[in-house]
Design a protein around this motif. Structure first.
Motif, PDB file in Angstrom:
ATOM      1  N   PRO A   1      -2.676  15.658  -8.534  1.00 45.51           N
ATOM      2  CA  PRO A   1      -2.506  16.023  -7.131  1.00 45.51           C
ATOM      3  C   PRO A   1      -2.193  14.840  -6.224  1.00 45.51           C
ATOM      4  O   PRO A   1      -1.881  15.248  -4.922  1.00 45.51           O
ATOM      5  N   ASP A   2      -2.134  13.621  -6.662  1.00 44.51           N
ATOM      6  CA  ASP A   2      -1.841  12.453  -5.850  1.00 44.51           C
ATOM      7  C   ASP A   2      -0.272  12.027  -6.140  1.00 44.51           C
ATOM      8  O   ASP A   2      -0.029  11.319  -5.946  1.00 44.51           O
ATOM      9  N   ASN A   3       0.065  12.720  -7.062  1.00 38.51           N
ATOM     10  CA  ASN A   3       1.784  12.561  -7.389  1.00 38.51           C
ATOM     11  C   ASN A   3       1.636  11.074  -8.229  1.00 38.51           C
ATOM     12  O   ASN A   3       2.757  10.590  -8.464  1.00 38.51           O
ATOM     13  N   VAL A   4       0.656  10.691  -8.756  1.00 40.38           N
ATOM     14  CA  VAL A   4       0.589   9.515  -9.617  1.00 40.38           C
ATOM     15  C   VAL A   4       0.859   9.930 -11.260  1.00 40.38           C
ATOM     16  O   VAL A   4       0.156  10.866 -11.764  1.00 40.38           O
ATOM     17  N   LEU A   5       1.669   9.162 -12.012  1.00 34.99           N
ATOM     18  CA  LEU A   5       2.146   9.547 -13.312  1.00 34.99           C
ATOM     19  C   LEU A   5       0.943   8.429 -14.012  1.00 34.99           C
ATOM     20  O   LEU A   5       1.121   7.047 -14.151  1.00 34.99           O
ATOM     21  N   ASP A   6       0.004   8.826 -14.773  1.00 36.20           N
ATOM     22  CA  ASP A   6      -0.840   7.992 -15.809  1.00 36.20           C
ATOM     23  C   ASP A   6      -0.252   8.209 -17.226  1.00 36.20           C
ATOM     24  O   ASP A   6      -0.557   9.200 -17.859  1.00 36.20           O
TER      25      ASP A   6
ATOM     26  N   PHE B   1       0.940  -1.327  -0.140  1.00 33.78           N
ATOM     27  CA  PHE B   1      -0.027   0.034  -0.072  1.00 33.78           C
ATOM     28  C   PHE B   1       1.024   1.386  -0.122  1.00 33.78           C
ATOM     29  O   PHE B   1       1.127   1.889   0.922  1.00 33.78           O
ATOM     30  N   GLU B   2       1.453   1.648  -1.306  1.00 32.84           N
ATOM     31  CA  GLU B   2       2.239   2.698  -1.116  1.00 32.84           C
ATOM     32  C   GLU B   2       2.098   3.537  -2.754  1.00 32.84           C
ATOM     33  O   GLU B   2       2.147   2.766  -3.630  1.00 32.84           O
ATOM     34  N   THR B   3       1.729   4.756  -2.596  1.00 34.37           N
ATOM     35  CA  THR B   3       1.421   5.631  -3.814  1.00 34.37           C
ATOM     36  C   THR B   3       2.259   5.214  -5.072  1.00 34.37           C
ATOM     37  O   THR B   3       1.671   5.079  -6.041  1.00 34.37           O
ATOM     38  N   MET B   4       3.607   5.249  -4.905  1.00 38.24           N
ATOM     39  CA  MET B   4       4.378   5.109  -5.992  1.00 38.24           C
ATOM     40  C   MET B   4       4.168   3.897  -6.563  1.00 38.24           C
ATOM     41  O   MET B   4       4.167   3.559  -8.071  1.00 38.24           O
ATOM     42  N   THR B   5       4.189   2.720  -5.724  1.00 37.92           N
ATOM     43  CA  THR B   5       4.072   1.483  -6.465  1.00 37.92           C
ATOM     44  C   THR B   5       2.714   1.313  -6.816  1.00 37.92           C
ATOM     45  O   THR B   5       2.679   0.693  -8.291  1.00 37.92           O
ATOM     46  N   LEU B   6       1.614   1.646  -6.143  1.00 36.38           N
ATOM     47  CA  LEU B   6       0.391   1.525  -6.834  1.00 36.38           C
ATOM     48  C   LEU B   6       0.058   2.298  -7.874  1.00 36.38           C
ATOM     49  O   LEU B   6      -0.625   1.883  -8.974  1.00 36.38           O
ATOM     50  N   GLY B   7       0.565   3.693  -8.044  1.00 39.51           N
ATOM     51  CA  GLY B   7       0.550   4.333  -9.049  1.00 39.51           C
ATOM     52  C   GLY B   7       1.256   3.687 -10.529  1.00 39.51           C
ATOM     53  O   GLY B   7       0.639   3.793 -11.542  1.00 39.51           O
TER      54      GLY B   7
END
Length: 536
Positions: free
Chosen positions: A524-529, A50-56
């Protein structure tokens, strides 16, 4: 799109974005996009961390029932529609004709399997598993998710719940998730992937490079023009920025705020900054009777409110903003950012910097000479994370607290402090972006008592506990009256604030550097789509 969740209003103000250009992908448009981050992926297992960069990153390969579009609106992904057919039953109608990357068809059994997998021992996603009591397969493309109690916001909580191919997992003996502690060892899903998303895993060299290729059979629309994406972890800030300036990568993040001028002055690149919905905070072990890492034996200083109050008064947040963050951070008094639904500006103040008052509080608590404690800190996860920890340690030294700083790469840091290693920390820095953009997420994940039958508080690393917050978390999740719901959110935040459950520091800035040849969206959640990336 059906269901009551759409009545929720989200404060997504100051959303920084560069408009993406939609175009069809043809061989003539074939483009490769290269980007770098300060740390590597921890796993390819979509239920492992459960980590933003990995999930993103995984979001480009795997998909959930719902997803956010370029405007941060929640829309259907693998589910075409959904409806709250009973107070505790949500019915999801799956999209027909969707194929996994290996050609297998998506079905309700894959969703049911993925729900079950969330609860396996190695999963770091048990907070999501706790939302679903039972699955009921209606037919091949219809499934009911049964919740423990009425939950009008369930769809909003499922964006990070990714669906795996049941047959693929069975074939490769990946029936259980493997967490970050296992690294690239463990089950097949750590190094391999088979999702339904717009990109497929081409190759992975842990710590070196991960390559993605466009999914030619993707069910959805890709508005970007890239056909290949290459990710490279670059730990050193200077090296990462140099790679961008030299053209070796098209995008690099985070860029230290002190390097923004360097990008402004360089040709062909520019900094891309905006407000991030991530709150950076400090926390302390308030659960153990004796700290694991301190010279105080036989008791735990952090159980005393006066000690926690001393710590927050000793932190000069304005100095951190000015000297460490170069004016780019937003000091915080709450555990959520202004973009998050439920944020109340009236509660967002924080105690004034008062080292003299802090020393008195320590003396009153029985520690006139302070004490020693080890602080766990990542050094490649957040913007200037190690520098923030160093500054905090220096400030605490002024009131007699001797901090031994243990700053490590995020792989080692998370492997140490998370649940799978029994929350092995006494004092720590962490950052949090609510995946739902709703206050219920941090209340239930960070602030609620952990270890109970309600399975809340999974990321409450320090074990802060006030049972009233658990009661409020349950009520907030099921309440549909927005005024009543906001009052409960305010109560939870006020309790936590009065008891100094954590020390909120600031919302960090989104800090990317990009080539002028690239158009993309900065969420704004720092996720690269990658669906919205164009290389000219």
């Amino acid at each position: 799109m059906l269901g009551r969740w759409h009545k929720m209003k989200f404060k997504l103000t100051a959303f920084a974005a560069i408009a993406a250009i939609g175009m069809a992908i043809t061989p003539a448009d074939s483009k490769t996009f290269r980007w770098a981050f300060q740390g590597d992926l921890q796993t390819m297992d979509p239920h492992g961390l459960f980590e933003t960069m990995t999930l993103g990153f995984q979001r480009n390969i795997y998909e959930g029932l719902v997803i956010r579009n370029e405007k941060m609106e929640m829309v259907g992904a693998l589910a075409e529609s959904w409806k709250n057919i009973e107070p505790t039953v949500w019915r999801f109608n799956l999209r027909k004709g969707v194929k996994f990357h290996n050609g297998s068809s998506l079905g309700s059994d894959d969703v049911a399997f993925s729900v079950k997998r969330l609860s396996t021992e190695g999963s770091d996603m048990k907070v999501v598993a706790a939302l679903i009591k039972e699955t009921r397969i209606v037919d091949e493309h219809t499934i009911d998710l049964v919740t423990p109690a009425p939950n009008p916001i369930l769809p909003l909580q499922l964006e990070i719940f990714y669906i795996m191919d049941k047959q693929w997992a069975e074939k490769h003996k990946a029936l259980e998730a493997t967490n970050v502690k296992g690294g690239d060892e463990g089950n097949y899903a750590n190094l391999n992937a088979n999702g339904t998303g717009p990109f497929m895993l081409g190759s992975r060299q842990s710590g070196v490079k991960t390559e993605l290729e466009i999914n030619p059979n993707y069910w959805g629309k890709v508005k970007g023009n890239i056909t290949k994406a290459v990710f490279t972890p670059i730990a050193q800030d200077a090296t990462r920025v140099a790679a961008l300036i030299s053209g070796n990568v098209h995008m690099a993040y985070p860029v230290p705020v002190q390097d923004w001028k360097r990008l402004d002055d360089a040709k062909g690149v520019k900094p891309l900054a905006g407000p991030e919905a991530r709150t950076i905070f400090l926390g302390f072990d308030q659960l153990r009777d004796e700290l694991l890492y301190s010279n105080i034996k036989g008791k735990n200083p952090f159980k005393d409110l006066r000690v926690r109050q001393a710590f927050i008064k000793a932190i000069n947040i304005d100095a951190i903003k000015k000297k460490v963050m170069r004016g780019a951070s937003v000091p915080a008094g709450l555990m959520v950012a202004p973009q998050i639904n439920g944020f109340n500006a009236a509660l967002n103040d924080r105690p004034a910097y008062d080292p003299k008052g802090a020393k008195k509080l320590l003396a009153d608590a029985g520690y006139p000479d302070g004490f020693e404690v080890t602080m766990d800190c990542p050094n490649n996860r957040y913007v200037n994370d190690e520098r923030i920890c160093q500054a905090s340690a220096s400030m605490l030294a002024k009131i007699g607290i001797k901090v031994t700083l243990l700053a490590q790469p995020k792989s080692k840091y998370f492997g140490k402090v998370l649940a799978q290693n029994n929350y092995d920390t006494s004092f720590f820095l962490l950052g949090w972006t609510p995946s739902t953009f709703d206050s219920h997420n941090p209340i239930s994940s960070l602030m609620a008592c952990r270890g109970g039958s309600d399975k809340l508080g999974a990321f409450n690393l320090g074990g802060y506990c006030n049972p009233r917050i658990n009661e409020l978390a349950a009520s907030i999740q099921s309440e549909t009256n927005q005024k009543k719901r906001q009052n409960m959110i305010d109560e939870a935040f006020k309790i936590h604030k009065d008891e100094v459950g954590h020390i909120p520091l600031h919302q960090q800035p989104l800090s990317w550097g990009i080539s002028e040849k690239v158009n993309l969206i900065q969420r704004p959640d720092n996720v690269l789509d990658l669906r919205y990336v164009n290389v000219n």
